[in-house]
Design a protein around this motif. Structure first.
Motif, PDB file in Angstrom:
ATOM      1  N   PHE A 158       0.877  -1.166   0.000  1.00  9.76           N
ATOM      2  CA  PHE A 158       0.000   0.000   0.000  1.00  9.76           C
ATOM      3  C   PHE A 158       0.912   1.211   0.000  1.00  9.76           C
ATOM      4  N   ASP A 159       1.337   1.570  -1.205  1.00 12.44           N
ATOM      5  CA  ASP A 159       2.402   2.571  -1.312  1.00 12.44           C
ATOM      6  C   ASP A 159       1.864   3.996  -1.138  1.00 12.44           C
ATOM      7  N   TRP A 160       2.811   4.907  -1.098  1.00 15.04           N
ATOM      8  CA  TRP A 160       2.485   6.305  -0.832  1.00 15.04           C
ATOM      9  C   TRP A 160       1.537   6.865  -1.893  1.00 15.04           C
ATOM     10  N   LEU A 193       6.742   3.541   4.283  1.00 13.05           N
ATOM     11  CA  LEU A 193       6.748   4.694   3.370  1.00 13.05           C
ATOM     12  C   LEU A 193       8.155   5.276   3.268  1.00 13.05           C
ATOM     13  N   ILE A 194       8.842   5.326   4.413  1.00 15.84           N
ATOM     14  CA  ILE A 194      10.209   5.865   4.425  1.00 15.84           C
ATOM     15  C   ILE A 194      11.103   4.982   3.554  1.00 15.84           C
ATOM     16  N   SER A 195      10.987   3.644   3.758  1.00 17.76           N
ATOM     17  CA  SER A 195      11.902   2.778   3.008  1.00 17.76           C
ATOM     18  C   SER A 195      11.538   2.730   1.523  1.00 17.76           C
ATOM     19  N   GLU A 196      10.293   3.046   1.210  1.00 17.96           N
ATOM     20  CA  GLU A 196       9.897   3.108  -0.201  1.00 17.96           C
ATOM     21  C   GLU A 196      10.457   4.369  -0.870  1.00 17.96           C
ATOM     22  N   ALA A 242       9.243   7.471  -0.145  1.00 20.67           N
ATOM     23  CA  ALA A 242       8.150   8.444  -0.354  1.00 20.67           C
ATOM     24  C   ALA A 242       8.653   9.850  -0.052  1.00 20.67           C
ATOM     25  N   ASN A 243       8.122  10.806  -0.794  1.00 18.62           N
ATOM     26  CA  ASN A 243       8.596  12.182  -0.667  1.00 18.62           C
ATOM     27  C   ASN A 243       8.214  12.766   0.705  1.00 18.62           C
ATOM     28  N   GLU A 244       9.247  13.121   1.474  1.00 20.33           N
ATOM     29  CA  GLU A 244       9.013  13.562   2.859  1.00 20.33           C
ATOM     30  C   GLU A 244       8.268  14.885   2.925  1.00 20.33           C
ATOM     31  N   GLU A 302       1.125  17.550  -6.959  1.00 18.15           N
ATOM     32  CA  GLU A 302       2.603  17.607  -6.845  1.00 18.15           C
ATOM     33  C   GLU A 302       3.195  16.212  -7.035  1.00 18.15           C
ATOM     34  N   GLU A 303       2.539  15.248  -6.384  1.00 21.07           N
ATOM     35  CA  GLU A 303       3.016  13.865  -6.454  1.00 21.07           C
ATOM     36  C   GLU A 303       2.931  13.352  -7.893  1.00 21.07           C
ATOM     37  N   ASP A 304       1.779  13.621  -8.547  1.00 18.38           N
ATOM     38  CA  ASP A 304       1.601  13.169  -9.932  1.00 18.38           C
ATOM     39  C   ASP A 304       2.653  13.813 -10.838  1.00 18.38           C
TER      40      ASP A 304
END
Ligand SMILES: Nc1ncnc2c1ncn2[C@@H]1O[C@H](COP(=O)(O)OP(=O)(O)OP(=O)(O)O)[C@@H](O)[C@H]1O
Length: 599
Positions: free
Chosen positions: A413-415, A546-549, A551-553, A590-592
């Protein structure tokens, strides 16, 4: 610390030209800021990264290189009080994203305070007093957690921008060149915070503003509405107590008879069911106990809503199909019923719903008119004296709660998916609040187990419409369709239930960000997040996966800010759902965008 950070800090101190360097000072490439304890540096014990730099009264004379400084990514406190550091604060300071305390008092800083200081969204205390800063104070109203703004004894000019004065603990802009009307601060700050600015006017200073200057907005009406709210709440509570006493007397008289009526042959009475809330055992028949008197007209009482895919569904179909108790919640029990091959329904048996049959039917009709692709439609409903049932399609992919907390097959279940879920729920809720505002119907019980995932893993808000609205409350809301901002206590109650949804949604956001369980109606998770953020360990709250994936902090911190606004203990301070949806959609965009630029 990493070599790159060490190098940047050595460069930083080089440009600040400290005079008092002794053997224990450190700050060189042959030692480590954390393990060798550089002078003025404190580190995070777990991560071994620099968190605080305190070099007060060190006779520093050069300039502050913000690019070098912000290479120390976890830096949360910088204190350079009472030195001789000069020049401007570079706009690269906005890269110090976790900065919470910035103390620069008693130096020779000059020029503008850069506008992008407002991007330091974690900032709590900013002290730039006793410097040579000039020009306008930037708008820092975006920094929702700001507690201190101290800027006395500079050369700042222009008007005082927007601040959340009710949140600020310290504010001082005295002895500058500020002009124009003072915002409404009475009760929060006195004259000493503003004196020494010749062209400032209005309270708490004694020189009134000229007639042409619009006076700052008064808050009296809000206060009096609060007072009235308290008075009306008192009446409401008293009324409620009387109503409960009457209801208990009435039930004592009537309930035993009703409960003792015959249960339809083959139907298991719920009182004999000893299963725990999550039995996976199949029953041969469903558990809904209808009385023999009602069984004859059962089929006619089940209303299959026009828009439902389940044409021709009969009440007997529900009764004769095998049913499995999936769980018991606040509003009743939920059964999985396999009606036909390929047709599985979820039947909610509602308990203790203080709503008349007529109101219930009206509510169901209203809910059938308001449709959103991310809100679970009601397939059918059944209503008798003893029983109220709601029928939904069963969602085999389970709930958001299960996906976050019970997923055993390592389901990813990713960011990206989490932010999509957050945006879809926010948009759906915004639609429902808008459509049902005049009816006073909020969700009232928004939580991750009420967010189900359809076959495409898109979220569905379930059980919208189960909230009880008192009829007189309904009336008052209908008669004043515009906004909720008046002193009517019943409107205030409905308004506050919409705000309860915002809180519930905020907790869901926290679950998405932390991957942690809520417990005790959200109190534990929210307390924990607050305490971690207060201790300036913001990055620690995020779900490790999420951190290890990677994901943008920054975007996670932005979403956390939205969540914290939603769970503000004061309902009035929470944003409305439209504001929440806009904030989340912009984070998602922003993510997209970043995904597009990566591919
Ligand atoms: N249509 C559905 N399809 C599949 N599972 C469902 C459906 N509706 C609810 N559930 C799941 O069934 C379980 C019990 O649901 P129920 O709504 O009774 O309890 P709850 O959500 O824990 O509490 P509450 O009554 O306060 O809403 C929950 O895990 C929920 O996610």
């Amino acid at each position: 610390e990493e070599e790159e950070v060490k190098l940047a800090l050595v460069q930083l101190i080089g440009e600040l030209s400290p005079m008092k360097i002794g053997p224990s000072f450190g700050w060189n490439m042959s030692s480590d800021p954390c393990t060798d304890k550089w002078h003025g540096v404190s580190c995070d014990s777990k991560l071994q990264s620099v968190r605080k730099i305190v070099l007060d009264r060190f006779n520093l004379t050069g300039v502050l290189n913000a690019t070098s400084l912000c290479k120390a990514k976890s830096l949360s406190v910088l204190s350079l009080n009472d030195n001789n550091v000069g020049g401007e604060i570079q706009q690269e300071i906005s890269n110090c994203r976790y900065l919470t305390h910035l103390y620069l008092s008693g130096n020779r800083f000059s020029g503008n305070l850069p506008a992008n200081i407002s991007q330091l969204s974690n900032l709590k205390r900013l002290d730039i007093s006793n410097n040579d800063f000039s020009n306008q104070i930037p708008d820092m109203s975006r920094i929702s957690g700001l507690l201190s703004f101290l800027a006395q004894n500079n050369h700042l000019s222009g008007e005082i921008p927007k601040f959340d004065f009710s949140n600020l603990q310290e504010f001082n802009v005295s002895n500058n060149n500020l002009s124009g009307p003072i915002p409404h601060v009475v009760g929060h700050f006195n004259e000493s915070s503003f004196s020494g600015n010749l062209e400032l006017c209005g309270q708490p200073l004694s020189n009134p503003c000229p007639m042409l200057t619009p006076p700052p907005p008064k808050k009296e009406s809000k206060r009096s509405s609060k007072k009235e709210f308290l008075i009306y709440s008192g009446f409401f509570v008293a009324g409620l107590i009387v109503a409960v006493i009457i209801a208990v007397k009435f039930l004592k008289k009537n309930l035993p008879k009703g409960e003792k009526t015959n249960v339809k042959k083959g139907v298991v009475d719920s009182r004999t069911d000893k299963s725990s809330g999550t039995s996976s055992e199949f029953k041969n028949r469903s558990e809904y106990s209808i009385t023999s008197g009602e069984s004859g007209k059962g089929s006619s009482s089940l209303v299959v809503l026009a828009s439902a895919v389940m044409n021709g569904l009969k009440f007997e179909d529900l009764l004769q199909s095998p049913a499995e108790l999936v769980g018991r919640g606040k509003n009743g029990s939920l059964y999985k019923v396999i009606v036909d091959e390929g047709v599985t329904l979820a039947v909610k048996r509602i308990k203790d719903w203080g709503m008349t049959r007529v109101d219930f039917e009206k509510r169901m009709e209203r809910m059938d008119q308001v449709k959103h692709p991310n809100v679970m439609p009601i397939v059918a409903y059944y209503c008798s004296k003893q029983e109220k049932l709601l029928v939904y399609e069963f969602q085999h992919n389970g709930s958001l709660f299960q996906l976050l907390h019970e997923s055993q097959n390592g389901q990813l279940f990713d960011w990206g998916s989490r932010i999509n879920v957050a945006a879809s729920i926010a948009q759906a809720l915004a639609f429902m609040h808008e459509e049902l505002r005049d009816d006073g119907i909020a969700h009232g019980n928004l939580k991750s187990s009420n967010i189900l995932l359809n076959k495409d893993m898109d979220p569905y808000i379930s059980e919208y419409g189960l909230m009880v609205v008192e009829s007189h409350q309904n009336q008052s809301i209908l008669s004043q369709s515009d906004s909720f901002k008046n002193n009517n206590p019943s409107k205030t109650r409905a308004y506050s239930t919409f705000k309860v949804d915002i809180y519930g949604f905020g907790v869901i956001l926290l679950e998405l960000l932390t991957g942690k369980l809520v417990q005790n109606s959200g109190i534990d998770l929210t307390r924990w997040v607050h305490s971690v953020v207060k201790e300036e360990w913001t990055a620690e709250v995020f779900d490790k996966t999420l951190i290890s994936e990677g994901a943008n902090e920054e975007r996670m911190v932005n979403l956390l800010q939205v969540a914290l606004k939603c769970i503000n203990p004061s309902p009035d301070a929470r944003p409305n759902i439209n504001q929440v949806a806009i904030m989340i959609i912009s984070i998602k965009e922003e993510e997209d965008k970043s995904l597009c630029s990566e591919t």
